[in-house]
Design an enzyme around this catalytic site. Structure first.
Site, PDB file in Angstrom:
ATOM      1  CB  ALA A 136      -0.916  -0.006   1.224  1.00 19.13           C
ATOM      2  CG  PHE A 137      -0.317   4.225   1.435  1.00 17.48           C
ATOM      3  CD1 PHE A 137      -1.375   5.015   0.974  1.00 17.48           C
ATOM      4  CD2 PHE A 137      -0.518   3.397   2.524  1.00 17.48           C
ATOM      5  CE1 PHE A 137      -2.606   4.972   1.627  1.00 17.48           C
ATOM      6  CE2 PHE A 137      -1.748   3.363   3.167  1.00 17.48           C
ATOM      7  CZ  PHE A 137      -2.801   4.146   2.721  1.00 17.48           C
ATOM      8  NE  ARG A 138       2.476   5.019  -6.996  1.00 18.36           N
ATOM      9  CZ  ARG A 138       2.418   4.238  -8.078  1.00 18.36           C
ATOM     10  NH1 ARG A 138       3.310   3.273  -8.218  1.00 18.36           N
ATOM     11  NH2 ARG A 138       1.478   4.401  -8.989  1.00 18.36           N
ATOM     12  CG  LEU A 139       5.107   3.088   1.802  1.00 16.00           C
ATOM     13  CD1 LEU A 139       4.656   3.291   3.248  1.00 16.00           C
ATOM     14  CD2 LEU A 139       6.361   3.923   1.512  1.00 16.00           C
ATOM     15  CG  HIS A 140       6.045  -1.073  -4.053  1.00 17.25           C
ATOM     16  ND1 HIS A 140       4.674  -1.135  -3.965  1.00 17.25           N
ATOM     17  CD2 HIS A 140       6.329  -0.087  -4.948  1.00 17.25           C
ATOM     18  CE1 HIS A 140       4.139  -0.244  -4.795  1.00 17.25           C
ATOM     19  NE2 HIS A 140       5.121   0.404  -5.385  1.00 17.25           N
TER      20      HIS A 140
END
Length: 205
Positions: free
Chosen positions: A180-184
């Protein structure tokens, strides 16, 4: 994904291949088409990159296997610069695997075995298609197919000398998992040579 990177995995040559196998097995259950599809990147004599989609035909701790016509653009570029990058993207899983390394060739026996496992019309096609070269019309291609279908109407169809396989021996394998939220999550395995141990590093997204 996190449990796949616990200390229960020893730092051996097999580690990233075990993880790749786990992810590919999941993709085989969730991807609607060709879970073994991958982009294959090469460079030409001017350093200009080329990329196209191929199918992975096998993998092991030795590397990732695919087959090609070595008179094609891809084949000629690999022969001239045997360093290749792969990328697997499984949209259904929101995961990807990136691979970089050096290419060696399969043995003639391995190439023959895979070639002979292909449908007969695909083997005819390997003879008929002057891959990557200009084609004047669809009819010209169909004419070549008919010519070789007549030539090899009965019996075995030999493998063309220019058609064989590659093994990409990876020096780097990165596993990417959407969060989520590009916190890969990103983990990369690296090594200095094909027989060296892997070093594992977590990367910022």
């Amino acid at each position: 994904m996190e449990e796949k990177f616990t200390n229960s995995y020893s730092e051996s040559v097999e580690v990233p291949f075990q993880l790749f196998g786990d992810w590919l097995a999941l993709a085989e259950k969730s991807e609607p088409n060709d879970p073994n599809a991958m982009s294959v990147a090469t460079v030409d004599e001017n350093g200009m990159p080329n990329v196209r989609m191929l199918l992975l035909k096998g993998y092991s701790p030795q590397g990732f296997v695919f087959y090609t016509n070595f008179e094609s653009t891809k084949g000629r570029e690999i022969l001239a610069h045997p360093k290749v990058a792969l990328c697997f993207h499984w949209k259904s899983l929101r995961r990807q695997v990136r691979v970089r390394g050096n290419v060696i060739h399969v043995t003639n026996e391995q190439a023959d075995e895979y070639y002979n496992s292909r449908p007969r019309k695909s083997r005819i096609g390997a003879w008929a298609s002057k891959q990557s070269r200009p084609l004047e019309s669809r009819f010209a291609l169909e004419k070549e197919v008919a010519k070789y279908a007549a030539k090899y109407a009965v019996g075995d169809i030999p493998r063309p000398e220019y058609w064989s396989g590659c093994i990409l021996q990876p020096l780097e394998i990165e596993f990417w998992h959407d969060r989520a939220f590009r916190l890969h999550d990103r983990f990369v395995f690296k090594r200095d040579s094909a027989d060296a141990e892997w070093n594992k590093v977590r990367l910022y997204p």
